[in-house]
Enzyme design. Structure first.
Site, mmCIF file in Angstrom:
data_model
loop_
_atom_site.group_PDB
_atom_site.id
_atom_site.type_symbol
_atom_site.label_atom_id
_atom_site.label_comp_id
_atom_site.label_asym_id
_atom_site.label_seq_id
_atom_site.Cartn_x
_atom_site.Cartn_y
_atom_site.Cartn_z
ATOM 1 N N CYS A 71 6.313 -14.676 1.059
ATOM 2 C CA CYS A 71 7.517 -13.949 1.498
ATOM 3 C C CYS A 71 7.752 -14.044 3.006
ATOM 4 O O CYS A 71 8.807 -13.652 3.490
ATOM 5 C CB CYS A 71 7.445 -12.496 1.060
ATOM 6 S SG CYS A 71 7.463 -12.309 -0.733
ATOM 7 N N HIS B 45 12.096 -7.731 5.691
ATOM 8 C CA HIS B 45 11.933 -8.365 4.383
ATOM 9 C C HIS B 45 12.299 -7.354 3.295
ATOM 10 O O HIS B 45 11.898 -6.193 3.351
ATOM 11 C CB HIS B 45 10.486 -8.838 4.222
ATOM 12 C CG HIS B 45 10.182 -9.353 2.848
ATOM 13 N ND1 HIS B 45 10.986 -10.259 2.213
ATOM 14 C CD2 HIS B 45 9.169 -9.058 1.987
ATOM 15 C CE1 HIS B 45 10.481 -10.523 1.014
ATOM 16 N NE2 HIS B 45 9.379 -9.804 0.857
ATOM 17 N N ASN C 149 13.336 -8.762 -4.657
ATOM 18 C CA ASN C 149 12.578 -9.501 -3.642
ATOM 19 C C ASN C 149 12.722 -11.003 -3.933
ATOM 20 O O ASN C 149 12.146 -11.504 -4.890
ATOM 21 C CB ASN C 149 11.113 -9.065 -3.707
ATOM 22 C CG ASN C 149 10.243 -9.765 -2.682
ATOM 23 O OD1 ASN C 149 10.666 -10.732 -2.044
ATOM 24 N ND2 ASN C 149 9.023 -9.305 -2.530
HETATM 25 C C1 LIG Z 1 4.691 -2.138 -7.341
HETATM 26 C C2 LIG Z 1 5.108 -0.763 -6.832
HETATM 27 C C3 LIG Z 1 6.620 -0.613 -6.928
HETATM 28 C C4 LIG Z 1 4.475 0.288 -7.730
HETATM 29 O O1 LIG Z 1 4.876 1.569 -7.281
HETATM 30 P P1 LIG Z 1 3.798 2.740 -7.136
HETATM 31 O O2 LIG Z 1 4.531 3.959 -6.761
HETATM 32 O O3 LIG Z 1 2.737 2.221 -6.183
HETATM 33 O O4 LIG Z 1 3.275 2.850 -8.582
HETATM 34 P P2 LIG Z 1 1.770 2.721 -9.086
HETATM 35 O O5 LIG Z 1 1.296 1.301 -8.928
HETATM 36 O O6 LIG Z 1 0.982 3.809 -8.418
HETATM 37 O O7 LIG Z 1 1.951 3.017 -10.600
HETATM 38 C C5 LIG Z 1 2.343 4.285 -11.050
HETATM 39 C C6 LIG Z 1 2.477 4.247 -12.550
HETATM 40 O O8 LIG Z 1 3.678 3.518 -12.896
HETATM 41 C C7 LIG Z 1 3.347 2.524 -13.856
HETATM 42 N N1 LIG Z 1 4.274 1.406 -13.688
HETATM 43 C C8 LIG Z 1 4.092 0.258 -12.981
HETATM 44 N N2 LIG Z 1 5.179 -0.513 -13.079
HETATM 45 C C9 LIG Z 1 6.047 0.149 -13.871
HETATM 46 C C10 LIG Z 1 7.344 -0.135 -14.347
HETATM 47 N N3 LIG Z 1 7.991 -1.283 -14.033
HETATM 48 N N4 LIG Z 1 7.955 0.780 -15.115
HETATM 49 C C11 LIG Z 1 7.364 1.935 -15.449
HETATM 50 N N5 LIG Z 1 6.127 2.252 -15.034
HETATM 51 C C12 LIG Z 1 5.485 1.375 -14.256
HETATM 52 C C13 LIG Z 1 1.924 2.177 -13.597
HETATM 53 O O9 LIG Z 1 1.335 1.609 -14.733
HETATM 54 C C14 LIG Z 1 1.338 3.512 -13.248
HETATM 55 O O10 LIG Z 1 1.058 4.193 -14.432
HETATM 56 P P3 LIG Z 1 -0.267 5.094 -14.568
HETATM 57 O O11 LIG Z 1 -0.138 6.155 -13.512
HETATM 58 O O12 LIG Z 1 -0.182 5.598 -15.964
HETATM 59 O O13 LIG Z 1 -1.410 4.147 -14.315
HETATM 60 C C15 LIG Z 1 4.639 -0.552 -5.358
HETATM 61 O O14 LIG Z 1 3.233 -0.459 -5.326
HETATM 62 C C16 LIG Z 1 5.072 -1.651 -4.453
HETATM 63 O O15 LIG Z 1 6.251 -1.825 -4.183
HETATM 64 N N6 LIG Z 1 4.104 -2.413 -3.877
HETATM 65 C C17 LIG Z 1 4.422 -3.510 -3.007
HETATM 66 C C18 LIG Z 1 4.881 -4.680 -3.836
HETATM 67 C C19 LIG Z 1 5.537 -5.743 -3.021
HETATM 68 O O16 LIG Z 1 6.447 -5.464 -2.285
HETATM 69 N N7 LIG Z 1 5.096 -6.986 -3.189
HETATM 70 C C20 LIG Z 1 5.653 -8.104 -2.531
HETATM 71 C C21 LIG Z 1 5.364 -8.042 -1.074
HETATM 72 S S1 LIG Z 1 6.059 -9.377 -0.238
#
Ligand SMILES: CC(C)(COP(=O)(O)OP(=O)(O)OC[C@H]1O[C@@H](n2cnc3c(N)ncnc32)[C@H](O)[C@@H]1OP(=O)(O)O)[C@@H](O)C(=O)NCCC(=O)NCCS
Length: 336
Positions: free
Chosen positions: A118, A257, A287
């Protein structure tokens, strides 16, 4: 750019392309166990664009590049150098840059692909600016383009809601006043396991097992990447501003980004940049990896925010782990 005899360089053409097909949150609800509400609340994303089968990164790059070159008042023949920031080249080789070169007819250009996930666009942009600033190339084309849908597991709800496909291209040329003021780039390979694609490279070539194990899709530790992203958006922006003798108050347009609206809001709050100076379009594109910053920059241009003399700060970050910021004093003319 006046350090070490480098010439001032500006963006003289900027254009983007996204494939027409939309993948909405409602569509994803039919594919994995998720909801529009969850995706919107945790990421701010409403929809993303996805290619049709058979469309590759160089096809998206071609559309953006031809428009950017025309906007710069040039023809493809005038381009000396092409760099394509991408994690999803059409194939391992030839490079997307070579495919692009022949698709647009840039018959005088040489070029290559640059893999920084990215951060691909900020890395490619920095490379291309220095080619022009060094005085060895008159016109460079820097492209950020990715077909993330080709490496996303649409059975994995933790990643498939985040990404989309898209491309952006800029033409760079020397300028009398303004243009790029500085860059800050970095890498921390120890963070590699947080965001990676396990197979298909030299260590684990494609095999029936690697396909069966779904090893050709993005693997991500979302929480760790979130922490990294919020940290580095702040530290890299502060570093480039300090190096250029500017402050946050001087920034007119902030182009981070576009990974997740919560990451952007956190960084913006920490940096103290007013909301109306921040470009956000992750809701419409998701993204798009290397396409993200030029898509956001083009949005800022379309809504009139990139006037002459405006200070534009951009920061990308991603797998590697990698990051990169650039600071530009926007200028509309005055070729050097
Ligand atoms: C991926 C992301 C959105 C997840 O959000 P979060 O608030 O951290 O959520 P968590 O990972 O703590 O997951 C919370 C719960 O939601 C669930 N969950 C994950 N994706 C889900 C989806 N698409 N729909 C519903 N539930 C989802 C998980 O399984 C978890 O369930 P659990 O509590 O029963 O285990 C966040 O971590 C993020 O944006 N990270 C950076 C990713 C990124 O930008 N990557 C590219 C960088 S260049």
């Amino acid at each position: 750019m006046n350090r070490a005899g480098l010439r001032k360089t500006r963006i003289s053409g900027l254009a983007t392309y996204v494939p027409p097909r939309l993948l909405t949150n409602k569509d994803l609800e039919m594919m994995v166990e998720t909801s529009n509400e969850w995706i919107l609340q945790r990421t701010g994303i409403r929809e993303r664009h996805i290619v049709d089968p058979g469309v590759g990164t160089s096809d998206l790059a071609k559309e953006a590049s031809l428009k950017a070159i025309a906007q710069a008042g040039l023809t493809p023949h005038d381009i000396d150098f092409i760099v394509v920031g991408t994690t999803t080249p059409d194939m391992v080789f030839p490079s997307a840059a070579c495919l692009l070169q022949t698709k647009i007819g840039a018959d005088r250009a040489w070029g290559f692909d640059l893999g920084a996930a990215c951060s691909g666009f900020t890395y490619a942009l920095t490379t291309a600016v220095h080619m022009v600033a060094a005085g060895t190339h008159a016109h460079a084309l820097a492209v950020g383009a990715d077909v993330m849908s080709s490496i996303i597991d649409y059975k994995d709800r933790s990643t498939c809601v985040l990404f989309g496909d898209g491309a952006g291209a800029v033409v760079l040329e020397r300028v009398g006043e303004g243009g790029f003021l500085g860059f800050e780039l970095g890498a921390d390979g120890s963070g590699g396991p947080q965001l990676y694609l396990p197979a298909g490279g030299s260590r684990t070539p494609a095999s029936a097992d690697s396909v069966a194990d779904r090893q050709h899709f993005v693997q991500m530790n979302g929480r760790e990447v979130f922490k990294f992203a919020t940290r580095v958006l702040v530290s890299s922006a502060e570093a480039v501003l300090a190096e250029c003798g500017r402050t946050i108050e001087d920034v007119d347009v902030y182009v981070p980004h576009q990974a997740n609206v919560r990451i952007i809001e956190y960084a913006t709050g920490k940096l103290g940049i007013p909301e109306d100076r921040v470009v956000i379009d992750v809701d419409r594109y998701g993204n798009t990896s290397s396409g993200s910053i030029p898509l956001a920059l083009a949005d800022a241009k379309a809504d009139g925010r990139l006037g002459p003399g405006r200070l534009v700060l951009m920061t990308g970050m991603g797998a590697g782990l990698t990051w990169g910021s650039g600071l530009i004093e926007w200028t509309d003319g005055g070729r050097a």
